[in-house]
Design a protein around this motif. Structure first.
Motif, mmCIF file in Angstrom:
data_model
loop_
_atom_site.group_PDB
_atom_site.id
_atom_site.type_symbol
_atom_site.label_atom_id
_atom_site.label_comp_id
_atom_site.label_asym_id
_atom_site.label_seq_id
_atom_site.Cartn_x
_atom_site.Cartn_y
_atom_site.Cartn_z
ATOM 1 N N THR A 73 4.628 -0.286 13.234
ATOM 2 C CA THR A 73 3.251 -0.003 12.802
ATOM 3 C C THR A 73 2.229 -0.424 13.855
ATOM 4 N N ARG A 74 2.634 -1.317 14.758
ATOM 5 C CA ARG A 74 1.674 -1.797 15.763
ATOM 6 C C ARG A 74 1.920 -1.167 17.133
ATOM 7 N N ARG B 23 -1.159 -11.847 2.914
ATOM 8 C CA ARG B 23 -1.675 -11.956 4.286
ATOM 9 C C ARG B 23 -1.860 -13.399 4.734
ATOM 10 N N GLU C 265 -5.478 5.584 4.361
ATOM 11 C CA GLU C 265 -6.138 4.915 3.231
ATOM 12 C C GLU C 265 -5.530 5.475 1.939
ATOM 13 N N THR C 266 -4.875 4.578 1.229
ATOM 14 C CA THR C 266 -4.128 4.960 0.029
ATOM 15 C C THR C 266 -4.951 5.796 -0.949
ATOM 16 N N GLU D 101 -1.809 1.044 10.364
ATOM 17 C CA GLU D 101 -1.411 0.737 8.975
ATOM 18 C C GLU D 101 -0.740 1.930 8.305
ATOM 19 N N VAL D 102 0.202 1.618 7.436
ATOM 20 C CA VAL D 102 0.777 2.603 6.517
ATOM 21 C C VAL D 102 0.193 2.313 5.131
ATOM 22 N N PHE E 132 1.886 -11.850 9.133
ATOM 23 C CA PHE E 132 0.456 -11.594 9.301
ATOM 24 C C PHE E 132 -0.274 -12.706 10.059
ATOM 25 N N ASN F 190 0.819 -1.220 0.000
ATOM 26 C CA ASN F 190 0.000 0.000 0.000
ATOM 27 C C ASN F 190 0.852 1.268 0.000
HETATM 28 N N1 LIG Z 1 -6.826 0.249 3.523
HETATM 29 C C1 LIG Z 1 -5.432 0.623 3.717
HETATM 30 C C2 LIG Z 1 -4.614 -0.648 3.890
HETATM 31 C C3 LIG Z 1 -3.221 -0.351 4.414
HETATM 32 C C4 LIG Z 1 -2.467 -1.623 4.792
HETATM 33 O O1 LIG Z 1 -3.004 -2.751 4.782
HETATM 34 N N2 LIG Z 1 -1.189 -1.447 5.129
HETATM 35 C C5 LIG Z 1 -0.356 -2.535 5.560
HETATM 36 C C6 LIG Z 1 0.893 -2.601 4.686
HETATM 37 S S1 LIG Z 1 0.500 -2.987 3.000
HETATM 38 C C7 LIG Z 1 0.124 -2.259 6.981
HETATM 39 O O2 LIG Z 1 0.462 -1.132 7.296
HETATM 40 N N3 LIG Z 1 0.211 -3.260 7.872
HETATM 41 C C8 LIG Z 1 0.744 -3.023 9.171
HETATM 42 C C9 LIG Z 1 0.891 -4.261 10.002
HETATM 43 O O3 LIG Z 1 0.414 -5.334 9.576
HETATM 44 O O4 LIG Z 1 1.480 -4.141 11.082
HETATM 45 C C10 LIG Z 1 -4.955 1.493 2.552
HETATM 46 O O5 LIG Z 1 -5.661 1.582 1.552
HETATM 47 O O6 LIG Z 1 -3.915 2.136 2.634
#
Ligand SMILES: N[C@@H](CCC(=O)N[C@@H](CS)C(=O)NCC(=O)O)C(=O)O
Length: 201
Positions: free
Chosen positions: A36-37, A111, A63-64, A49-50, A117, A10
C-alpha cells in the motif's frame, strides 16, 4: 472493475457492501504497510490507502463512502442506502453515527496501538486507552437506541448503517472491545449480522 483490497477495516466496509449487493468484483489483495505504500500504488491511491475501486474506464475511486455511493448508483438492485429522500437521509444519519461514534474511534485505537502504524501517526497510548474506556458507554447508548425492537440499525431493513456497524464490530471483537454481555439488544443485532454471509467478506 477491480477492487484494491487488504485485510483491514476500511476494505471490510466495502466488501460487506459488495457481498450484501450480491456483486462479483475482481479483487487484488495488497499487503498493508508495504504494497500500500509502494510508489506504484501511490499513483493509484494518493494516500496509499485501500480500498480503491478501478472502474472499467480506468477511473479510480478511493474513500469507502464514495465507493459505496458509486456501487449503489451503478447497481441499484438490493438498495442499501434508501430509495426515497426521507429514507436516504435516515439511513445516512445512522450510518454516520455508526461510522463517527464507533468505527472511527476503534480505527484510532488501531492506529495508536499497533506497530504497523508507528510511522504513520505519532502514537499516543494514553489516547488509545481513553478511547477504549469510552467504548462500553457507546455500546450502552446503541443498546438503548435499538431497544424499540427494530431488527437492524436503521429500522426493519438491512442497510448501509448495518454495514458501518458490522465493520466497527469486527474491529471491536478483534481488540476485545465488543458489546458487554448484558446488552441484550446490541448482542441480538450482533448475532444476527454475524450469521449473514457478508460477515465473512
Ligand atoms: N478515508 C479512507 C481511509 C482508508 C484507510 O485508512 N485505509 C487503511 C486500511 S483500513 C490503509 O489502506 N492503510 C494503508 C497503510 O497504512 O499503509 C476510506 O474511507 O476508505
Amino acid at each position: 472493475m477491480k477492487l484494491y483490497d487488504a485485510h483491514a477495516g476500511n476494505p471490510k466496509r466495502v466488501k460487506i457492501f459488495i457481498s450484501e449487493k450480491n456483486l462479483d468484483i475482481q479483487r487484488e489483495v495488497l499487503e498493508l504497510g508495504t504494497d500500500t505504500r509502494s510508489s506504484d500504488f501511490l499513483k493509484i491511491s494518493p494516500f496509499g490507502e485501500v480500498p480503491a475501486l478501478e472502474l472499467n474506464n480506468g477511473q479510480v475511486i478511493t474513500e469507502t463512502y464514495a465507493i459505496c455511493r458509486y456501487l449503489e448508483a451503478a447497481f441499484p438492485e438490493i438498495p442499501l442506502m434508501g430509495t426515497t429522500p426521507a429514507l436516504q437521509g435516515h439511513i445516512t444519519m445512522w450510518a454516520q453515527r455508526m461510522h463517527g461514534h464507533f468505527f472511527m474511534p476503534l480505527g484510532l485505537i488501531v492506529r495508536h496501538e499497533i506497530p504497523l502504524f508507528a510511522d504513520v501517526v505519532d502514537q499516543v497510548p494514553d489516547f488509545a486507552q481513553s478511547l477504549r474506556r469510552a467504548m462500553p458507554r457507546k455500546w450502552e447508548w446503541l443498546d438503548g437506541q435499538i431497544s424499540d425492537g427494530r431488527q437492524f440499525i436503521a429500522g426493519e431493513t438491512f442497510s448501509f448503517a448495518d454495514v458501518e456497524a458490522m465493520a466497527a464490530l469486527s474491529i471491536a471483537d478483534a481488540f476485545g472491545l465488543g458489546p458487554q454481555e448484558t446488552l441484550e439488544n446490541v448482542n441480538k443485532w450482533a448475532a444476527s449480522v454475524k450469521s449473514r454471509p457478508s460477515w465473512n467478506a
